[in-house]
Design a protein around this motif. Sequence first.
Motif, PDB file in Angstrom:
ATOM      1  N   SER A   1      69.756 -45.505 -77.747  1.00 37.74           N
ATOM      2  CA  SER A   1      70.431 -45.670 -76.715  1.00 37.74           C
ATOM      3  C   SER A   1      71.836 -46.175 -76.427  1.00 37.74           C
ATOM      4  CB  SER A   1      69.454 -46.328 -75.388  1.00 37.74           C
ATOM      5  OG  SER A   1      68.032 -45.671 -75.380  1.00 37.74           O
ATOM      6  N   LEU A   2      71.829 -47.256 -77.008  1.00 32.65           N
ATOM      7  CA  LEU A   2      73.278 -47.938 -77.143  1.00 32.65           C
ATOM      8  C   LEU A   2      74.628 -46.859 -77.631  1.00 32.65           C
ATOM      9  CD1 LEU A   2      75.208 -50.413 -76.768  1.00 32.65           C
ATOM     10  CD2 LEU A   2      74.497 -51.281 -79.134  1.00 32.65           C
ATOM     11  N   ALA A   3      73.841 -46.243 -78.845  1.00 30.59           N
ATOM     12  CA  ALA A   3      74.992 -45.306 -79.394  1.00 30.59           C
ATOM     13  C   ALA A   3      75.131 -44.057 -78.315  1.00 30.59           C
ATOM     14  CB  ALA A   3      74.258 -44.581 -80.359  1.00 30.59           C
ATOM     15  N   LEU A   4      74.242 -43.525 -77.548  1.00 29.51           N
ATOM     16  CA  LEU A   4      74.633 -42.782 -76.444  1.00 29.51           C
ATOM     17  C   LEU A   4      75.634 -43.237 -75.512  1.00 29.51           C
ATOM     18  CD1 LEU A   4      70.894 -41.407 -75.866  1.00 29.51           C
ATOM     19  CD2 LEU A   4      73.009 -40.145 -76.944  1.00 29.51           C
ATOM     20  N   MET A   5      75.345 -44.708 -75.029  1.00 34.20           N
ATOM     21  CA  MET A   5      76.373 -45.392 -74.260  1.00 34.20           C
ATOM     22  C   MET A   5      77.677 -45.510 -74.608  1.00 34.20           C
ATOM     23  SD  MET A   5      73.579 -48.394 -72.673  1.00 34.20           S
ATOM     24  CE  MET A   5      74.830 -48.829 -71.432  1.00 34.20           C
ATOM     25  N   GLN A   6      77.781 -45.328 -75.846  1.00 35.44           N
ATOM     26  CA  GLN A   6      79.022 -45.623 -76.728  1.00 35.44           C
ATOM     27  C   GLN A   6      79.772 -44.269 -77.008  1.00 35.44           C
ATOM     28  OE1 GLN A   6      77.566 -48.508 -79.767  1.00 35.44           O
ATOM     29  NE2 GLN A   6      78.907 -50.008 -78.815  1.00 35.44           N
ATOM     30  N   GLN A   7      79.418 -43.229 -76.566  1.00 30.12           N
ATOM     31  CA  GLN A   7      79.928 -41.883 -76.597  1.00 30.12           C
ATOM     32  C   GLN A   7      80.972 -41.812 -75.261  1.00 30.12           C
ATOM     33  OE1 GLN A   7      76.934 -38.871 -76.877  1.00 30.12           O
ATOM     34  NE2 GLN A   7      76.136 -39.716 -79.016  1.00 30.12           N
ATOM     35  N   THR A   8      82.117 -41.743 -75.718  1.00 30.11           N
ATOM     36  CA  THR A   8      83.118 -41.863 -74.591  1.00 30.11           C
ATOM     37  C   THR A   8      83.847 -40.730 -74.585  1.00 30.11           C
ATOM     38  OG1 THR A   8      84.888 -42.932 -76.273  1.00 30.11           O
ATOM     39  CG2 THR A   8      83.220 -44.273 -75.048  1.00 30.11           C
ATOM     40  N   GLY A   9      84.686 -40.640 -73.399  1.00 30.08           N
ATOM     41  CA  GLY A   9      85.715 -39.723 -72.888  1.00 30.08           C
ATOM     42  C   GLY A   9      86.917 -40.318 -72.012  1.00 30.08           C
TER      43      GLY A   9
ATOM     44  N   ILE B   1      68.534 -54.962 -75.080  1.00 25.05           N
ATOM     45  CA  ILE B   1      68.403 -54.693 -74.007  1.00 25.05           C
ATOM     46  C   ILE B   1      67.800 -53.200 -74.059  1.00 25.05           C
ATOM     47  CG2 ILE B   1      69.303 -54.402 -71.567  1.00 25.05           C
ATOM     48  CD1 ILE B   1      69.040 -57.216 -72.565  1.00 25.05           C
ATOM     49  N   VAL B   2      68.475 -52.269 -74.789  1.00 22.21           N
ATOM     50  CA  VAL B   2      68.198 -50.981 -74.734  1.00 22.21           C
ATOM     51  C   VAL B   2      68.160 -50.626 -76.257  1.00 22.21           C
ATOM     52  CG1 VAL B   2      69.217 -50.144 -72.540  1.00 22.21           C
ATOM     53  CG2 VAL B   2      70.517 -50.154 -74.693  1.00 22.21           C
ATOM     54  N   SER B   3      67.512 -49.459 -76.769  1.00 20.88           N
ATOM     55  CA  SER B   3      67.504 -49.340 -78.225  1.00 20.88           C
ATOM     56  C   SER B   3      68.771 -49.125 -78.675  1.00 20.88           C
ATOM     57  CB  SER B   3      66.484 -48.250 -78.423  1.00 20.88           C
ATOM     58  OG  SER B   3      67.137 -46.894 -78.041  1.00 20.88           O
ATOM     59  N   ARG B   4      68.798 -49.254 -80.129  1.00 20.51           N
ATOM     60  CA  ARG B   4      70.143 -48.812 -80.801  1.00 20.51           C
ATOM     61  C   ARG B   4      70.691 -47.418 -80.488  1.00 20.51           C
ATOM     62  NH1 ARG B   4      72.462 -52.982 -83.201  1.00 20.51           N
ATOM     63  NH2 ARG B   4      71.181 -54.649 -83.727  1.00 20.51           N
TER      64      ARG B   4
ATOM     65  N   ALA C   1      76.277 -59.714 -75.443  1.00 20.33           N
ATOM     66  CA  ALA C   1      75.885 -59.894 -76.798  1.00 20.33           C
ATOM     67  C   ALA C   1      74.479 -59.138 -76.900  1.00 20.33           C
ATOM     68  CB  ALA C   1      75.615 -61.420 -76.953  1.00 20.33           C
ATOM     69  N   GLN C   2      73.451 -59.167 -76.054  1.00 22.47           N
ATOM     70  CA  GLN C   2      72.038 -58.724 -76.347  1.00 22.47           C
ATOM     71  C   GLN C   2      72.152 -57.220 -76.064  1.00 22.47           C
ATOM     72  OE1 GLN C   2      68.858 -60.852 -73.990  1.00 22.47           O
ATOM     73  NE2 GLN C   2      70.365 -62.143 -73.264  1.00 22.47           N
ATOM     74  N   LEU C   3      73.089 -56.825 -75.094  1.00 22.35           N
ATOM     75  CA  LEU C   3      73.085 -55.153 -75.208  1.00 22.35           C
ATOM     76  C   LEU C   3      73.626 -54.812 -76.379  1.00 22.35           C
ATOM     77  CD1 LEU C   3      72.983 -52.820 -73.027  1.00 22.35           C
ATOM     78  CD2 LEU C   3      75.463 -53.113 -72.845  1.00 22.35           C
ATOM     79  N   LEU C   4      74.701 -55.209 -77.089  1.00 27.63           N
ATOM     80  CA  LEU C   4      75.404 -54.571 -78.134  1.00 27.63           C
ATOM     81  C   LEU C   4      74.653 -55.108 -79.503  1.00 27.63           C
ATOM     82  CD1 LEU C   4      79.118 -55.648 -77.166  1.00 27.63           C
ATOM     83  CD2 LEU C   4      78.036 -53.315 -77.243  1.00 27.63           C
ATOM     84  N   ASP C   5      73.558 -55.816 -79.303  1.00 31.71           N
ATOM     85  CA  ASP C   5      72.581 -55.975 -80.271  1.00 31.71           C
ATOM     86  C   ASP C   5      71.450 -55.229 -80.413  1.00 31.71           C
ATOM     87  OD1 ASP C   5      71.882 -57.469 -82.727  1.00 31.71           O
ATOM     88  OD2 ASP C   5      71.138 -59.075 -81.978  1.00 31.71           O
TER      89      ASP C   5
ATOM     90  N   LEU D   1      66.743 -47.045 -70.194  1.00 35.88           N
ATOM     91  CA  LEU D   1      65.505 -47.790 -70.340  1.00 35.88           C
ATOM     92  C   LEU D   1      64.383 -46.415 -69.709  1.00 35.88           C
ATOM     93  CD1 LEU D   1      65.541 -51.473 -69.415  1.00 35.88           C
ATOM     94  CD2 LEU D   1      65.239 -50.420 -71.577  1.00 35.88           C
ATOM     95  N   LEU D   2      64.649 -45.992 -68.490  1.00 37.72           N
ATOM     96  CA  LEU D   2      63.854 -45.056 -68.015  1.00 37.72           C
ATOM     97  C   LEU D   2      63.827 -43.650 -68.927  1.00 37.72           C
ATOM     98  CD1 LEU D   2      64.959 -45.204 -64.232  1.00 37.72           C
ATOM     99  CD2 LEU D   2      62.589 -45.745 -65.147  1.00 37.72           C
TER     100      LEU D   2
END
Length: 318
Positions: free
Chosen positions: A236-244, A231-234, A224-228, A56-57
């Motif tokens: 931002s969510l896509a960045l959160m879902q970049q995994t290693g 909570i953060v933008s989609r 549920a809200q986060l993945l929709d 969010l920041l």
Amino acid sequence: MKAELEEIHRAGVPGVWAEVRDGRGVWRGAAGEAAPDMRHRVGSVTKTFTAAAIMLLVERGRLQLDTPVHGDATVRMLLNMTSGLADYRFLAFPSLLEGSAQSLDDNQFRHFYPRELIKLGVDAPAVPPGTYSNTGYLLLGRLIEKITGMTAERWITRNVIDRAGLRNTMFPTGTRIEGPHARMFEALFGLIDPPRDYSVYDMSWVGVAASLISTMEDLNSFFAQLLDGKIVSRESLALMQQTGPVVAFDGSTVDYGLGLHRLGAFWGHDGSVWGAGTWSFHSTDGERQVSLAVTLQRWNSAAIDEAVAAFQRKALRV
């Protein structure tokens, strides 16, 4: 799924409860010394809340993911565990390296300051990038405080917890959980026998990395809200879902993003503090959600391992 929860209890876990959501409705159940609506220490599930606050920041232009925080370690590296900063837990609880649980008792009512724990982690020898560590998340908490001028706990509460409408999710203000909760027992892989009740504990030793209190209902609502994208933008969510790959405390390798695990087609996080364990995973479309709480940690029992795995398989339908 009630039978699977009962089997976890019979295998040796004092209390276990869960909430499962799918397209047909909501199922809640409990076994042993537990009830479905109890509050619980959810451990490192806290990291997803802290990561959401950081995102969010970023969205508001007050921070960048590639901003250095400590040395060459950037915000992104702290979030995804690639900073190489060591975890501090064996330094804060030194008896664990000596095969003793004495440190758990010594620190039961000790208040740690984040700067103390961070110093332990940053002064320790570096670890390979992709090694799980609480140190980076405490640094992120300090960063939130520097940017916002308020405690990280307060900012996360206002901008993530309250935003999601979670009524039973909070950072602790003392050593006890207010409201209905179960007793929580630590075994330390058989070192503490019988397991000891650590329900009353000063959780400053994990702060914004793992101290949150919540319910299984609130966790399912949050994810549920986060993945929709609520909570953060989609983006931002896509960045959160970049995994290693990240090596967890138990030696297993998890697929880790910015405060999120991927488990096959599911996203979420698990958590563990003294005596309390939580497991919360969710399908991307929100159709299938599972949150599970147990009141025994670091057991040394194949029967418990299998009983928990059986519940997880059935609940996720995998």
